[in-house]
Write an enzyme that holds these catalytic residues in place. Structure first.
Site, short mmCIF file in Angstrom:
data_model
loop_
_atom_site.label_atom_id
_atom_site.label_comp_id
_atom_site.label_asym_id
_atom_site.label_seq_id
_atom_site.Cartn_x
_atom_site.Cartn_y
_atom_site.Cartn_z
N ASP A 1 41.29 -37.06 -35.70
CA ASP A 1 40.54 -37.38 -34.47
C ASP A 1 39.46 -38.43 -34.77
O ASP A 1 39.26 -39.38 -34.01
CB ASP A 1 39.93 -36.11 -33.84
CG ASP A 1 39.46 -35.09 -34.87
OD1 ASP A 1 39.66 -35.32 -36.08
OD2 ASP A 1 38.87 -34.08 -34.48
N ASP B 1 50.49 -47.23 -33.15
CA ASP B 1 50.49 -47.92 -31.85
C ASP B 1 49.06 -48.29 -31.44
O ASP B 1 48.82 -49.37 -30.90
CB ASP B 1 51.12 -47.05 -30.76
CG ASP B 1 52.62 -47.30 -30.66
OD1 ASP B 1 53.21 -47.70 -31.69
OD2 ASP B 1 53.20 -47.12 -29.57
N TYR C 1 58.43 -33.67 -35.89
CA TYR C 1 59.54 -34.29 -35.16
C TYR C 1 60.90 -33.77 -35.64
O TYR C 1 61.89 -33.87 -34.92
CB TYR C 1 59.51 -35.82 -35.30
CG TYR C 1 58.37 -36.52 -34.59
CD1 TYR C 1 57.43 -35.80 -33.86
CD2 TYR C 1 58.23 -37.89 -34.65
CE1 TYR C 1 56.38 -36.43 -33.22
CE2 TYR C 1 57.18 -38.54 -34.00
CZ TYR C 1 56.26 -37.79 -33.29
OH TYR C 1 55.22 -38.43 -32.65
N LYS D 1 44.66 -33.27 -40.76
CA LYS D 1 43.87 -32.33 -39.96
C LYS D 1 43.72 -31.07 -40.79
O LYS D 1 44.14 -29.96 -40.40
CB LYS D 1 44.61 -32.08 -38.62
CG LYS D 1 43.82 -31.32 -37.58
CD LYS D 1 42.73 -32.15 -36.91
CE LYS D 1 41.95 -31.29 -35.92
NZ LYS D 1 40.73 -31.95 -35.43
N ASP E 1 52.67 -42.08 -35.90
CA ASP E 1 53.29 -42.63 -34.69
C ASP E 1 52.20 -43.06 -33.72
O ASP E 1 52.19 -44.18 -33.19
CB ASP E 1 54.17 -41.52 -34.07
CG ASP E 1 55.04 -42.03 -32.94
OD1 ASP E 1 55.08 -43.25 -32.72
OD2 ASP E 1 55.66 -41.19 -32.26
#
Ligand code: NAD
Length: 346
Positions: free
Chosen positions: A216, A244, A141, A183, A240
């Site tokens: 994942d 959620d 980001y 990852k 992020d």
């Protein structure tokens, strides 16, 4: 008294002042005389008074406090398409930057009385009590962005120091284990991330159980077996998305608290996940529980007052178990009735 904490209170806009008042009332009942509140205009309210969402004086006062307790900012009154006009959210971003808040903590608890409010089956979520620790100021980001006519790129960068400090927060918050989510089978930043997490673990927190979960797989485990998690440690973008996803477990946005922590002993910021809810502002029907639970996070992560934090959380549980339901939870209780219900369980 020796340990009096100074809290900068930012009620903000919309339902913000309504729920902030409940938090103050709760804290004054729970820890009388141990917190001094100093209130400041913030967001739209500050734009109206000063022409900017956060004045230098407000930022300085927050820096000098032991914690910042924020309700919510924004509303149609300050919506504008003029790029030069001040916007309420600039206060939020300015505060995060100004206080160097690099760690975002979102606890997710399945509250017994609200199990039916979740989109997941009660037997799957029962017992869930997890904390997502998300890195907030690095990663993709914030990396360099490029754009040409037929391509675009976003650079993901992490430094060892950025990973070390967020890892310490996760290990310190763990009760059962830390699930490091990355990852590392594909990304170089994830390989560095995992190396640093392993080192911080070995050198500073060998007593905490550590596992590694690829992002994942973590996304699947969160909906298939959420109660297995304790602390989820992860980088900015993964956090992020996963926070959620995890948040949906509890059902209502009126229930979700968050904490953002900064460096070098500076104050943290504690706020509900919800916004200023202009559609119900001024009617006395907002659910104040996310704000109350944010205050509990302030007691725990801001001041180290674990006993008091747990007392506040169990008062919320008690009130819900006794039938408290505001409108967002399908009931008719007002903000004031919700406050009274929690106080009666303190
Ligand atoms: P919102 O969270 O304010 O509201 C979404 C829906 O949830 C609304 O129907 C609202 O009535 C309901 N809701 C939210 N909190 C509730 C509560 N405590 N009790 C009962 N119902 C509740 O999100 P939005 O409508 O997208 O945004 C409204 C304003 O808030 C916008 O100006 C937005 O920019 C701002 N906002 C601020 C923050 C913040 O201060 N951190 C976060 C999100 C949105």
């Amino acid at each position: 008294m020796a340990d009096v904490k100074r809290v900068a209170l930012l009620p903000g806009d919309g339902i913000g002042p309504e729920v902030a008042a409940v938090a103050v009332r709760m804290l004054e009942a729970l820890v009388p005389g141990r917190i001094e509140f100093e209130e400041h205009l913030f967001g739209g309210a500050s734009i109206d008074a000063h022409g900017t969402a956060m004045t230098d004086e407000t930022l300085a006062a927050c820096r000098a406090s032991d914690a910042v307790l924020l309700a919510a900012v924004g509303g149609p009154r300050w919506d504008t398409t003029d790029p030069h006009a001040p916007r309420p959210e600039q206060g939020l971003l300015g505060m995060r930057k100004g206080l160097g808040l690099y760690a975002n903590l979102r606890p997710v608890r399945a509250i017994g009385a609200l199990l039916d409010a979740s989109p997941l089956r009660p037997e799957r979520i029962r017992g869930t009590d997890l904390l997502v620790v998300r890195e907030l100021t690095g990663g993709i980001y914030f990396g360099e962005k490029t754009r040409t006519a037929d391509a675009a790129s976003d650079l993901c960068v992490y430094t060892v120091a950025e990973i070390e400090r967020i890892a310490r927060i996760a290990f310190a918050a763990a009760r059962r284990k830390v699930s490091n989510v990355d990852k590392a089978n594909v990304l170089e930043t994830s390989r560095l991330w995992r190396e640093v997490v392993l080192r911080v673990h070995a050198e500073e927190f060998p007593e905490v159980r550590l596992e590694h979960v690829l992002v994942d797989n973590a996304a699947m485990q969160l909906v298939s077996n959420p109660s297995d998690f304790d602390v989820i440690l992860t980088e900015n973008m993964f956090g992020d998305i996963l926070s959620d996803e995890a948040a949906m477990i509890t059902g209502s946005i009126g229930m979700l608290p968050s904490a953002s922590l900064g460096g070098a002993g500076g104050p943290g910021m504690f706020e509900p996940v919800h916004g200023s809810a202009p559609d119900i502002a001024g009617r006395g029907i907002a659910n104040p529980l996310a704000m109350v639970l944010s205050s509990a996070l302030m007691l725990r992560h801001g001041f180290g007052w674990e006993t008091e934090a747990a007392a506040l959380e169990s008062a919320v549980d008690g009130a819900l178990a006794a039938g408290l339901r505001t409108r967002d939870l399908g009931g008719a209780a007002t903000t004031d009735e919700a406050a009274q219900a929690v106080i009666s369980h303190l």
